[in-house]
Write a protein that holds these residues in place. Structure first.
Motif, PDB file in Angstrom:
ATOM      1  N   ASP A  94       2.956 -14.266  -3.506  1.00 18.51           N
ATOM      2  CA  ASP A  94       1.601 -14.739  -4.073  1.00 18.51           C
ATOM      3  C   ASP A  94       0.463 -13.897  -4.097  1.00 18.51           C
ATOM      4  N   LEU A  95       0.352 -13.049  -3.005  1.00 21.66           N
ATOM      5  CA  LEU A  95      -0.554 -11.809  -3.217  1.00 21.66           C
ATOM      6  C   LEU A  95       0.063 -10.597  -2.754  1.00 21.66           C
ATOM      7  N   THR A  96      -0.491  -9.616  -3.415  1.00 19.45           N
ATOM      8  CA  THR A  96      -0.113  -8.147  -3.269  1.00 19.45           C
ATOM      9  C   THR A  96      -1.398  -7.269  -2.722  1.00 19.45           C
ATOM     10  N   CYS A  97      -1.178  -6.386  -1.878  1.00 15.40           N
ATOM     11  CA  CYS A  97      -1.940  -5.449  -1.691  1.00 15.40           C
ATOM     12  C   CYS A  97      -1.536  -4.040  -1.941  1.00 15.40           C
ATOM     13  N   LEU A  98      -2.438  -3.315  -2.515  1.00 13.85           N
ATOM     14  CA  LEU A  98      -2.036  -1.986  -3.069  1.00 13.85           C
ATOM     15  C   LEU A  98      -2.910  -0.966  -2.638  1.00 13.85           C
ATOM     16  N   GLY A  99      -2.560   0.306  -2.479  1.00 12.79           N
ATOM     17  CA  GLY A  99      -3.861   1.305  -2.232  1.00 12.79           C
ATOM     18  C   GLY A  99      -2.860   2.783  -2.651  1.00 12.79           C
ATOM     19  N   LYS A 100      -3.328   3.867  -2.123  1.00  7.50           N
ATOM     20  CA  LYS A 100      -2.527   5.155  -1.805  1.00  7.50           C
ATOM     21  C   LYS A 100      -2.486   5.549  -3.492  1.00  7.50           C
ATOM     22  N   ILE A 101      -1.230   5.287  -4.204  1.00  2.00           N
ATOM     23  CA  ILE A 101      -0.752   5.798  -5.340  1.00  2.00           C
ATOM     24  C   ILE A 101      -1.924   5.216  -6.557  1.00  2.00           C
ATOM     25  N   ILE A 102      -2.206   4.217  -6.093  1.00  2.00           N
ATOM     26  CA  ILE A 102      -3.150   3.426  -7.262  1.00  2.00           C
ATOM     27  C   ILE A 102      -4.708   4.182  -7.538  1.00  2.00           C
ATOM     28  N   GLY A 103      -4.831   5.284  -6.531  1.00  2.00           N
ATOM     29  CA  GLY A 103      -6.162   5.897  -6.727  1.00  2.00           C
ATOM     30  C   GLY A 103      -5.933   7.337  -6.799  1.00  2.00           C
ATOM     31  N   GLY A 104      -4.330   7.825  -6.901  1.00  2.00           N
ATOM     32  CA  GLY A 104      -4.028   9.281  -7.222  1.00  2.00           C
ATOM     33  C   GLY A 104      -4.630  10.355  -6.295  1.00  2.00           C
ATOM     34  N   VAL A 161       0.777  -1.290  -0.030  1.00  2.08           N
ATOM     35  CA  VAL A 161      -0.019  -0.139   0.093  1.00  2.08           C
ATOM     36  C   VAL A 161       0.927   1.138  -0.146  1.00  2.08           C
ATOM     37  N   ILE A 162       1.882   1.100   0.721  1.00  2.00           N
ATOM     38  CA  ILE A 162       2.974   2.336   0.800  1.00  2.00           C
ATOM     39  C   ILE A 162       3.781   2.178  -0.426  1.00  2.00           C
ATOM     40  N   SER A 163       4.738   1.098  -0.486  1.00  2.00           N
ATOM     41  CA  SER A 163       5.662   1.035  -1.529  1.00  2.00           C
ATOM     42  C   SER A 163       5.538   0.701  -2.844  1.00  2.00           C
ATOM     43  N   GLY A 164       4.053   0.352  -3.039  1.00  2.00           N
ATOM     44  CA  GLY A 164       3.716   0.080  -4.492  1.00  2.00           C
ATOM     45  C   GLY A 164       3.815   1.324  -5.341  1.00  2.00           C
ATOM     46  N   PHE A 165       4.384   1.260  -6.300  1.00  2.00           N
ATOM     47  CA  PHE A 165       4.629   2.331  -7.260  1.00  2.00           C
ATOM     48  C   PHE A 165       5.468   3.391  -6.497  1.00  2.00           C
ATOM     49  N   ARG A 166       5.772   3.194  -5.526  1.00  2.00           N
ATOM     50  CA  ARG A 166       6.378   4.390  -4.582  1.00  2.00           C
ATOM     51  C   ARG A 166       8.022   4.217  -4.827  1.00  2.00           C
ATOM     52  N   VAL A 167       8.360   2.757  -4.244  1.00  2.00           N
ATOM     53  CA  VAL A 167       9.898   2.532  -4.268  1.00  2.00           C
ATOM     54  C   VAL A 167      10.355   2.355  -5.740  1.00  2.00           C
ATOM     55  N   ALA A 168       9.591   1.904  -6.638  1.00  2.00           N
ATOM     56  CA  ALA A 168       9.918   1.554  -8.081  1.00  2.00           C
ATOM     57  C   ALA A 168       8.383   1.478  -8.634  1.00  2.00           C
ATOM     58  N   ALA A 169       8.319   1.576 -10.232  1.00  2.00           N
ATOM     59  CA  ALA A 169       6.953   1.371 -10.617  1.00  2.00           C
ATOM     60  C   ALA A 169       6.490  -0.238 -10.288  1.00  2.00           C
ATOM     61  N   GLY A 170       7.350  -0.931 -10.201  1.00  2.00           N
ATOM     62  CA  GLY A 170       7.136  -2.327  -9.697  1.00  2.00           C
ATOM     63  C   GLY A 170       7.137  -2.744  -8.562  1.00  2.00           C
ATOM     64  N   GLY A 171       7.265  -1.801  -7.645  1.00  2.00           N
ATOM     65  CA  GLY A 171       7.127  -1.731  -6.200  1.00  2.00           C
ATOM     66  C   GLY A 171       8.283  -2.439  -5.655  1.00  2.00           C
ATOM     67  N   ALA A 172       8.231  -2.739  -4.298  1.00  2.00           N
ATOM     68  CA  ALA A 172       9.206  -3.471  -3.678  1.00  2.00           C
ATOM     69  C   ALA A 172       9.731  -4.750  -4.087  1.00  2.00           C
ATOM     70  N   GLN A 173       8.465  -5.434  -4.514  1.00  2.00           N
ATOM     71  CA  GLN A 173       8.636  -6.924  -5.106  1.00  2.00           C
ATOM     72  C   GLN A 173       9.743  -6.723  -6.480  1.00  2.00           C
ATOM     73  N   HIS A 174       9.728  -5.689  -6.819  1.00  2.00           N
ATOM     74  CA  HIS A 174      10.480  -5.494  -8.273  1.00  2.00           C
ATOM     75  C   HIS A 174      12.184  -5.130  -7.675  1.00  2.00           C
ATOM     76  N   VAL A 175      12.060  -4.252  -6.724  1.00  2.00           N
ATOM     77  CA  VAL A 175      13.327  -3.676  -5.969  1.00  2.00           C
ATOM     78  C   VAL A 175      14.308  -4.859  -5.480  1.00  2.00           C
ATOM     79  N   ASN A 224      16.572   6.729   8.212  1.00  2.00           N
ATOM     80  CA  ASN A 224      16.048   5.719   7.289  1.00  2.00           C
ATOM     81  C   ASN A 224      15.409   6.057   6.167  1.00  2.00           C
ATOM     82  N   ALA A 225      16.136   5.951   4.904  1.00  2.00           N
ATOM     83  CA  ALA A 225      15.461   6.475   3.660  1.00  2.00           C
ATOM     84  C   ALA A 225      15.500   5.462   2.611  1.00  2.00           C
ATOM     85  N   TYR A 226      14.666   5.488   1.529  1.00  2.00           N
ATOM     86  CA  TYR A 226      14.716   4.829   0.245  1.00  2.00           C
ATOM     87  C   TYR A 226      13.818   5.592  -0.811  1.00  2.00           C
ATOM     88  N   GLY A 227      14.625   6.245  -1.694  1.00  2.00           N
ATOM     89  CA  GLY A 227      13.934   6.981  -2.731  1.00  2.00           C
ATOM     90  C   GLY A 227      13.426   8.146  -2.188  1.00  2.00           C
TER      91      GLY A 227
END
Ligand code: KE4
Length: 433
Positions: free
Chosen positions: A264-274, A244-258, A353-356
């Motif tokens: 198996d499942l991902t929860c999203l929010g925030k950026i996904i609704g603009g 919900v926080i890291s998705g599209f935030r830390v990278a377009a593909g989220g933390a799972q990409h980084v 503590n920082a990332y992007g």
């Protein structure tokens, strides 16, 4: 430094408390952790927030994460207006939710199927219901300091012993419900292994913020996420990433990409609704096919897939770019360094503590790698720092245990102004025991 006053906010807050519990619609907004009355916002544009008393601030809350493109970017406002003129909600399928679903899948290939809901809470609670149905198991593991919304099963803390069942953190959460939730320590694989071992064949899923934001920002240690994937495979549990926080935030593909770990499942929010109310959960097609009406697991929502929110989300995801993440990382690093130097010059212990475009300055001398170490922070110093920054025109999260968010609208000049304010506010924080 000019002394600010907030008479209109104070009047509104007094009025609000007569109709809204605590005068707000979400607890952290009430400034309880930093003292004083909350500011009431009149408007916002770009990286600036204006309160009802006419003061403006550089904003690092940014609505707690959705606004990676800043407040009210013209293109977003236009697309919402254009969509609203066609209708605001139908309760029927639209092309926009299909298009947004395809966009999410293109950015996060682990999400083969996705269901849109209206909040991160709904996303996380639905993902857990699905995991329980798919595995036939009732227990889940979550991590101390991670937050997955306010569904009963997540308002749980560790019981007395390391492998005992969870206990409620809020009245109204049935003890029996809490007992299905087991609590592990972030960045501590052995704490997870002990729970898996003592509750073999009982745990449906392990839910984790792959980059934690709700104890303040805490990064996964090397091998932690890969270790969780391995544990889930060995014990037959599902791995749920709450992005919900890291998705599209830390990278377009989220933390799972980084971090290159496939949940198996991902929860999203925030950026996904603009900035409009949207959550989503998704993942392996064989799992998502359990979800009604494709399968037996019930989940529904009047405003799910709402055309306004879908249009806002699509605009936001389409506006993501490699250059945006490069710029956000540069600004985030500049801010983290500036805060570190301001604290050093003021003789104030600080760990940033920082990332992007995410960061948290912890007022403590020891590294913060889990909830217990985060709790070592001096919250009185953070509160003094918060107030010093507010009076110098910088609006920070009103809690030590939250993430700061930068956006495409923040500039190097904003960061330089923030660091100048921090040099003075750190001295005020340092004066607090
Ligand atoms: P919502 O139900 O608030 O949309 O999402 C819940 C949620 C789920 N998962 C993660 C990782 C989250 O960070 C959140 C919500 N985040 C908080 C900020 N720490 C929202 C702010 C608030 O509660 O007012």
């Amino acid at each position: 430094m000019k002394i600010l006053s907030w008479p209109t906010s104070a009047r509104l807050f007094a009025r609000a408390q007569k109709v809204l519990p605590g005068g707000v619609d979400s607890p952290v907004r009430a400034f309880k952790a930093v003292g004083g009355d909350p500011l009431f916002v009149k408007a916002a544009r770009g990286a600036r927030l204006e309160d009802v008393d006419g003061h403006t601030y550089i904003d690092y809350v940014m609505s707690w994460g959705p606004l990676i493109h800043g407040h009210a970017p013209r293109g977003l406002v236009k697309v919402i207006g254009d969509t609203a003129r066609l209708g605001t909600s139908y309760g029927a399928p639209t092309e926009s939710e299909v298009t947004l679903g395809e966009k999410v899948r293109s950015l996060m290939p682990s999400i083969e199927r996705v269901r849109f809901v209206n909040s991160g809470t709904e996303a996380a609670m639905s993902a857990v219901r699905l995991a329980r149905a798919a595995t036939g198991r009732d227990r889940i593991i979550k991590f101390e300091g991670c937050y997955h919304g306010h569904a009963d099963q997540f308002l749980v803390k560790a019981g007395s012993g390391a492998t005992t069942l969870g206990v409620p953190t809020s009245p109204g959460v049935p003890r029996k419900t809490a007992q299905h939730t087991l609590i592990a320590t972030y960045n501590d694989l052995s704490s997870c292994e002990r729970l898996c071992d003592s509750h073999r064949h009982q745990i449906a899923a392990l839910v984790v913020e792959p980059l934690a934001g709700n104890m303040g920002v805490v990064l996964p240690s090397d091998g932690f996420l890969a270790g969780l994937r391995d544990l889930c495979d060995r014990y037959g549990m599902l791995l749920i990433f709450d992005e919900v926080i890291s998705g599209f935030r830390v990278a377009a593909g989220g933390a799972q990409h980084v971090w290159k770990v496939k949940p198996d499942l991902t929860c999203l929010g925030k950026i996904i609704g603009g900035g409009l109310p949207v959550g989503a959960y998704g993942g392996r097609a064989d799992l998502m096919e359990y979800i009604s009406p494709a399968g037996p697991v019930y989940q529904a929502g009047t405003l799910s897939g709402n055309p306004l929110a879908m249009a806002a989300g699509l605009w936001s995801l389409n506006a993501l770019s490699k250059d945006l993440y490069k710029r956000l990382s540069r600004l985030g690093a500049m801010l983290a360094l500036g805060l570190t130097e301001a604290a050093r010059d003021a003789g104030v212990p600080l760990q940033v503590n920082a990332y992007g475009s995410l960061l948290t300055p912890f007022f403590t001398s020891s590294p913060v790698r889990d909830y217990r170490s985060a709790l070592q922070s001096n919250c009185m110093q953070y509160a003094a720092f918060f107030r010093g920054m507010l009076t110098r025109g910088v609006y920070l999260p009103p809690s030590q245990f939250e993430a700061w968010f930068l956006s495409a609208a923040h500039t190097e000049a904003d960061v330089r102004k923030t660091v100048r304010a921090a040099k003075a506010a750190m001295k005020e924080a340092g004066a607090v025991a």
